[in-house]
Every structure is written in structure tokens, then in C-alpha cells.
Design a protein around this motif. Structure first.
Motif, PDB file in Angstrom:
ATOM      1  N   ASP A  70      -5.196  11.702   2.788  1.00 20.18           N
ATOM      2  CA  ASP A  70      -5.529  12.666   1.727  1.00 20.18           C
ATOM      3  C   ASP A  70      -5.580  11.923   0.400  1.00 20.18           C
ATOM      4  O   ASP A  70      -4.533  11.682  -0.232  1.00 20.18           O
ATOM      5  N   PRO A  71      -6.759  11.518   0.013  1.00 26.60           N
ATOM      6  CA  PRO A  71      -6.870  10.782  -1.257  1.00 26.60           C
ATOM      7  C   PRO A  71      -6.274  11.549  -2.432  1.00 26.60           C
ATOM      8  O   PRO A  71      -5.659  10.953  -3.325  1.00 26.60           O
TER       9      PRO A  71
ATOM     10  N   GLU B 278       0.854  -1.196   0.000  1.00 25.13           N
ATOM     11  CA  GLU B 278       0.000   0.000   0.000  1.00 25.13           C
ATOM     12  C   GLU B 278       0.890   1.245   0.000  1.00 25.13           C
ATOM     13  O   GLU B 278       1.959   1.266   0.624  1.00 25.13           O
ATOM     14  N   GLU B 279       0.428   2.305  -0.669  1.00 24.33           N
ATOM     15  CA  GLU B 279       1.263   3.486  -0.889  1.00 24.33           C
ATOM     16  C   GLU B 279       0.616   4.735  -0.290  1.00 24.33           C
ATOM     17  O   GLU B 279      -0.522   4.713   0.157  1.00 24.33           O
ATOM     18  N   GLY B 280       1.378   5.788  -0.318  1.00 23.23           N
ATOM     19  CA  GLY B 280       0.881   7.098   0.064  1.00 23.23           C
ATOM     20  C   GLY B 280       0.559   7.221   1.545  1.00 23.23           C
ATOM     21  O   GLY B 280       1.078   6.482   2.397  1.00 23.23           O
ATOM     22  N   THR B 281      -0.321   8.182   1.834  1.00 20.94           N
ATOM     23  CA  THR B 281      -0.698   8.410   3.229  1.00 20.94           C
ATOM     24  C   THR B 281      -1.433   7.205   3.809  1.00 20.94           C
ATOM     25  O   THR B 281      -1.315   6.913   4.998  1.00 20.94           O
TER      26      THR B 281
ATOM     27  N   ARG C 240      -3.262  10.265  -4.699  1.00 20.37           N
ATOM     28  CA  ARG C 240      -3.424  10.176  -6.155  1.00 20.37           C
ATOM     29  C   ARG C 240      -2.272  10.882  -6.866  1.00 20.37           C
ATOM     30  O   ARG C 240      -1.723  10.376  -7.856  1.00 20.37           O
ATOM     31  N   GLU C 241      -1.906  12.060  -6.325  1.00 19.69           N
ATOM     32  CA  GLU C 241      -0.807  12.827  -6.916  1.00 19.69           C
ATOM     33  C   GLU C 241       0.489  12.027  -6.899  1.00 19.69           C
ATOM     34  O   GLU C 241       1.204  11.929  -7.922  1.00 19.69           O
ATOM     35  N   LEU C 242       0.797  11.473  -5.741  1.00 21.68           N
ATOM     36  CA  LEU C 242       2.034  10.711  -5.617  1.00 21.68           C
ATOM     37  C   LEU C 242       2.046   9.499  -6.539  1.00 21.68           C
ATOM     38  O   LEU C 242       3.059   9.181  -7.171  1.00 21.68           O
ATOM     39  N   TRP C 243       0.935   8.853  -6.579  1.00 24.79           N
ATOM     40  CA  TRP C 243       0.870   7.635  -7.409  1.00 24.79           C
ATOM     41  C   TRP C 243       0.985   7.971  -8.881  1.00 24.79           C
ATOM     42  O   TRP C 243       1.668   7.291  -9.640  1.00 24.79           O
ATOM     43  N   VAL C 244       0.297   9.043  -9.277  1.00 26.80           N
ATOM     44  CA  VAL C 244       0.332   9.448 -10.686  1.00 26.80           C
ATOM     45  C   VAL C 244       1.748   9.848 -11.083  1.00 26.80           C
ATOM     46  O   VAL C 244       2.240   9.474 -12.162  1.00 26.80           O
TER      47      VAL C 244
END
Length: 344
Positions: free
Chosen positions: A320-321, A134-137, A325-329
Motif C-alpha cells: 500500500d504505497p 527499506e520501510e513500510g509494507t 507514505r503515511e508511516l514514513w511521513v
């Protein structure tokens, strides 16, 4: 054993009871025995007042339900075959308390095992690779949640260790093996006094029978004198009267010794039952103290557990969805140029 009883000293304290009587008269000692109203009863060699006779007894410690007021008579065992002394009931209470204390310790031990197993499983689960990608926040929150399991496992392990040292062990070791030996000393002491009392009572009954026999002999000889007057019969009456007087003296002496022994037993019963009462209070207060320690440790564990999830709560609140999303993109995008219409 249950016998009607009366105050023998009252029966013989009148000197006229023992003075020589004219031939044909009934011994005043015997006459008084017949006239004395039975006001006492002897049960298993212990003398009690009959209900409704004499002044009402006052409790030694009113309104306290003290041991020293309520365990004087014997009781039938559950099978109803033998009598159990009141003091034995008090001793059984102490032994039962010791057993209950041991079982409480065993209960806490089982609680410790559950805590240890729970901590072990939490620690093992915290190392699980599940959802590790799992990634991000959200990935940060998930990683912190798994870490909180490890921290919670440490909390429960510390809780189990404190339960052992601060609750289980004190409950198990309170009043060690010597306690039962001390109870046996109490038991033997009171039992010996009770045996002495039984022996004194047997002497009283023997003396009472001897007096009755002497008085009967005197009565027979007196009746013989009424039938046939002779110097020999008068001499026999004098001897019989002397023997009857001596038997009365012997009975008074035996009753006096019995009363002294019963008084000693009474005093030791009061003292020892009060000691057992104090021991029971100490036992309950000791258990209370350590069960309170259990609840204190339990509350602390809840607080520490709460602290392990607080970082998780914080990260979950900061999810923070859009940022995720920003990080993943940024990391996974395949191009930002969009398709356009084809020209002819």
C-alpha cells in the motif's frame, strides 16, 4: 570352424550296411554316405540346419524377443579376428547394465552436489544486508523475500538428502560385488559345456576320418581281389570289412555322445539365458522405481518452494504505497505548517 554335416545314424541304421558283402562290391555304408544329402552345417562345433532344409524351426517364445531365441550362433568381434559366443554377448549386456546403473548413481550424486551448493548460496544470500533499511509494507515484503531464500535453501537441502538415501544409494548398491561373481559362474558353466561339445565334435571328426580310411582300405583290397584272386586277399577283405564295420559303430557312438552333449548345452543355454533375461527385467524395473522417486521428490520440492514464496506473494499483494507514505511521513515529517505570504 565350419563343416558340412549329415545324420550319421541314418547312414548306419540299416543292418545291411554292416553285413559281410561279396568281394568286389562297394560297402553300402560308404554308398549311403555318398548319397545322403547334406542338410546340416557345423559352425564352431555346433550343428545347425542348413537354410531351407527340413521343417522350419519355431521360436521358443514367439513375439517376445526372448534371449533364449536369438543368441545361438557366434559373432565376430568388432575387429573381426575372433568369434564371440552368443552367451558372451548376453553376459556383456549384464555387465554393461551394471556399469550404466553405476553411472546413473554418479549422475544423481552430481545433481546432489549442485543442490547442496545451491542451498548454501541461497542461505548465504538470505543474510545479505542489502536493502535492509527499506520501510513500510514494502520493507515487510522485502524482509519476507529474503527469509524465503533461507526457507528455500532448507527445501533444497532436504531434497539433496532424500536424493542420496532414496535414489543415489539404491542405484549404487543394487546387486553388489557378488553380482559379477555370479555372472562368472554362469560364464564358466556354459563355457565348460561348450568345451565338452568341442571335444565331442573332435571325436566325431576323428571317427569319421577313421571310417573313411577303413572304407578306402576295403575298396583297395577289393580292387586287388578283382586283379588277382587268392585266399589271402579274401581273408584281408574280411578283416578290412570287420574294421570298417567297427569304425562305423565307433562313429555312431561318437555322434550319439556329441548329440547328448549338445542337447545338454542347449538346455542349459535356454535356462541360463532366461535367468539373465529375468535379471535384466529386474534391473530396469529397479531403476524405473527409483527414477520415479526422483521425479516425485522433484515435484515435492517444487511444491515446497512454492510454499516459501506464498507469504511473499501475499505481502506483495498487500503493498500500500499510501500507507507506506503515511508511516514514513509520520516518522520523518519536519512540520505540517505551510509557508504563507509575507505582510508589508
Amino acid at each position: 570352424m565350419m563343416e558340412a554335416s549329415f545324420d550319421t545314424e541314418e547312414s548306419f541304421d540299416d543292418p545291411s550296411c554292416l553285413a559281410p558283402q561279396p568281394p568286389g562290391s562297394v560297402s553300402p555304408a560308404k554308398r549311403q554316405i555318398k548319397e545322403v544329402k547334406e542338410t546340416k552345417i557345423t559352425i564352431n562345433c555346433v550343428t545347425f540346419p542348413l537354410p531351407g532344409e527340413g521343417p522350419e524351426q519355431q521360436l521358443l517364445k514367439p513375439n517376445e524377443w526372448s534371449y533364449c531365441d536369438y543368441f545361438w550362433t557366434d559373432k565376430k568381434d568388432p575387429q573381426g579376428t575372433t568369434s564371440v559366443a552368443g552367451f558372451e554377448v548376453l553376459l556383456q549386456k549384464q555387465l554393461k547394465g551394471k556399469q550404466m546403473q553405476k553411472e546413473m548413481s554418479e549422475f544423481i550424486h552430481e545433481r546432489i552436489k549442485i543442490e547442496e551448493e545451491y542451498a548454501k548460496n541461497l542461505s548465504k544470500l538470505s543474510l545479505s544486508p542489502l536493502a535492509a533499511q527499506e520501510e513500510g509494507t514494502l520493507g515487510e515484503a522485502w524482509t519476507q523475500l529474503k527469509k524465503s531464500l533461507h526457507d528455500e535453501a532448507e527445501v533444497h537441502l532436504k531434497f539433496s538428502n532424500k536424493l542420496h538415501t532414496e535414489v543415489e544409494k539404491p542405484l549404487l548398491t543394487f546387486r553388489g560385488d557378488n553380482f559379477k561373481k555370479d555372472l562368472k559362474k554362469y560364464d564358466h558353466h556354459i563355457a565348460d559345456l561348450r568345451k565338452q561339445l568341442a571335444s565331442r565334435y573332435a571325436s566325431v571328426e576323428k571317427a569319421r576320418k577313421a571310417l573313411a580310411d577303413r572304407q578306402k582300405d576295403l575298396e583297395v583290397k577289393t580292387q586287388q581281389l578283382e586283379i588277382k584272386l587268392s585266399n589271402k586277399t579274401e581273408e584281408d577283405i574280411k578283416k578290412a570289412r570287420r574294421k570298417s564295420t567297427q569304425a562305423g559303430d565307433d562313429l555312431m557312438r561318437c555322434v550319439d555322445l556329441y548329440n547328448q552333449t549338445q542337447s545338454k548345452w542347449f538346455e542349459e543355454m535356454v535356462t541360463t539365458s532366461m535367468e539373465l533375461e529375468k535379471l535384466e527385467v529386474e534391473r530396469i524395473e529397479w531403476i524405473q522405481q527409483h527414477l520415479r522417486q526422483y521425479t516425485t521428490l522433484r515435484h515435492e520440492t517444487d511444491m515446497f518452494n512454492q510454499s516459501t514464496v506464498e507469504p511473499v506473494d501475499q505481502l506483495l499483494q498487500n503493498l500500500d504505497p499510501a500507507k507506506d507514505r503515511e508511516l514514513w511521513v509520520k516518522e520523518n515529517n519536519t512540520g505540517e505548517v505551510r509557508p504563507v505570504d509575507m505582510d508589508i
